[in-house]
Design an enzyme around this catalytic site. Structure first.
Site, PDB file in Angstrom:
ATOM      1  N   SER A   1       0.835  -1.192   0.000  1.00 46.04           N
ATOM      2  CA  SER A   1       0.000   0.000   0.000  1.00 46.04           C
ATOM      3  C   SER A   1       0.880   1.255   0.000  1.00 46.04           C
ATOM      4  O   SER A   1       1.638   1.469  -0.942  1.00 46.04           O
ATOM      5  CB  SER A   1      -0.954  -0.041   1.199  1.00 46.04           C
TER       6      SER A   1
ATOM      7  N   ASP B   1     -10.061  -5.588  -3.613  1.00 49.69           N
ATOM      8  CA  ASP B   1      -9.482  -4.536  -2.781  1.00 49.69           C
ATOM      9  C   ASP B   1     -10.407  -3.324  -2.791  1.00 49.69           C
ATOM     10  O   ASP B   1     -10.662  -2.736  -3.844  1.00 49.69           O
ATOM     11  CB  ASP B   1      -8.107  -4.174  -3.336  1.00 49.69           C
TER      12      ASP B   1
ATOM     13  N   HIS C   1      -7.281  -6.065   0.596  1.00 47.26           N
ATOM     14  CA  HIS C   1      -6.120  -5.212   0.807  1.00 47.26           C
ATOM     15  C   HIS C   1      -5.257  -5.619   2.002  1.00 47.26           C
ATOM     16  O   HIS C   1      -4.223  -4.999   2.235  1.00 47.26           O
ATOM     17  CB  HIS C   1      -6.596  -3.765   1.011  1.00 47.26           C
TER      18      HIS C   1
END
Length: 280
Positions: A149, A225, A258
């Site tokens: 991320s 995600d 995610h």
């Protein structure tokens, strides 16, 4: 540079440690974790640096990802710095979860109240490698970098800007085009100012147009995600790579989100990707 060891744990024949030191770049104490595989008892070993995402610390990856077993088999050290300075006292640094504490975005801030301490790019690329090499059996000529991320953004930027330093790079669900997403726009405006030309220096999609990494970039993205459409923009990065000739292995993982269940599902592929480059 003196290092204080907060805790050490035997782990798969090696040692998982949690350490801190006084940073010249941030002017504050910085924490980092380091897994040393059993091979480090006999010789210096390559190091793979992991950059974590928003709200995380240096403890998140070693506790949640389960990377140590395979790293011990492959002879890889795993280092993970904190995601921001702590204790800077910058006005508003603890107000929002996506700016300030736990959200350094791996840039060198140029605007007040951040510029004195929020220098995570130079910390990761300059100071941390030196601290590791001076205090542990780490081979500084064999470094790889990866992340998740916000940390995936950081890994891509570090590898593209410092191609001679890192032999390998990969990312899980990275923020590929921070200049085009709410997380990045908020952080870059605060840390770097309003001039978007300054943002491009820390935007992987912009960097890859002119600064190639001498190898294949591995990128995994989950199709489920929840941040994909608004925040991550992997297709923009893929298009920029195609236009510039950068080798990219973008893998879409159906049904994955995610979080760390996604990361641990494909972590072995990433560790082996790095091991091939670092042990060559």
């Amino acid at each position: 540079m003196g290092v204080s060891t907060r805790a050490q744990h035997a782990c798969f024949g090696g040692v998982q440690g949690f350490h801190s030191h006084r940073s010249q770049q941030t002017g504050l104490d910085m924490g980092f974790s380091l897994f040393l595989p059993p091979q480090a008892r006999a010789a210096r070993v390559p190091v793979l640096v992991y950059l974590a995402g928003l709200t995380c610390t240096e403890e998140t990856f070693p506790i949640k990802a389960g990377a140590q077993r395979l790293a011990a088999e492959l002879g890889l050290a795993l280092a993970a710095p904190d995601t921001s300075p702590r204790g800077a006292g910058a006005l508003g640094e603890d107000r929002d979860w996506d700016l300030g504490l736990g959200a350094g975005f791996y840039v060198d801030a140029t605007r007040e109240p951040w510029q004195a301490h929020y220098r995570m790019y130079s910390y990761v690329t300059r100071e941390l490698p030196r601290v590791l090499a001076e205090n542990f059996p780490i081979d500084p000529t064999r470094q790889g970098i990866f992340g998740h991320s916000m940390g995936g953004h950081g890994a891509l930027v570090c590898a593209l800007r410092e191609p001679g330093q890192y032999r390998s790079v990969s990312a899980f669900a990275p923020i590929c085009a921070p200049s085009r997403c709410p997380w990045g726009e908020k952080a870059f405006a605060a840390y770097l100012g309003e001039d978007r030309a300054d943002w491009a220096r820390f935007d992987a999609t912009e960097l890859v147009r002119t600064q190639a990494f001498p190898g294949t970039i591995l990128l995994d993205q989950g199709s489920a995600d929840r941040f994909l459409a608004e925040q991550l923009h992997p297709n923009a990065f893929a298009q920029a790579c195609a236009a510039s000739g950068q080798q990219l292995d973008l893998r879409w993982q159906e049904g994955y989100d995610h979080g760390y269940f996604f990361i641990m599902s494909f972590l072995e592929d990433h560790l082996r990707h790095h091991a091939r480059a670092l042990q060559a």
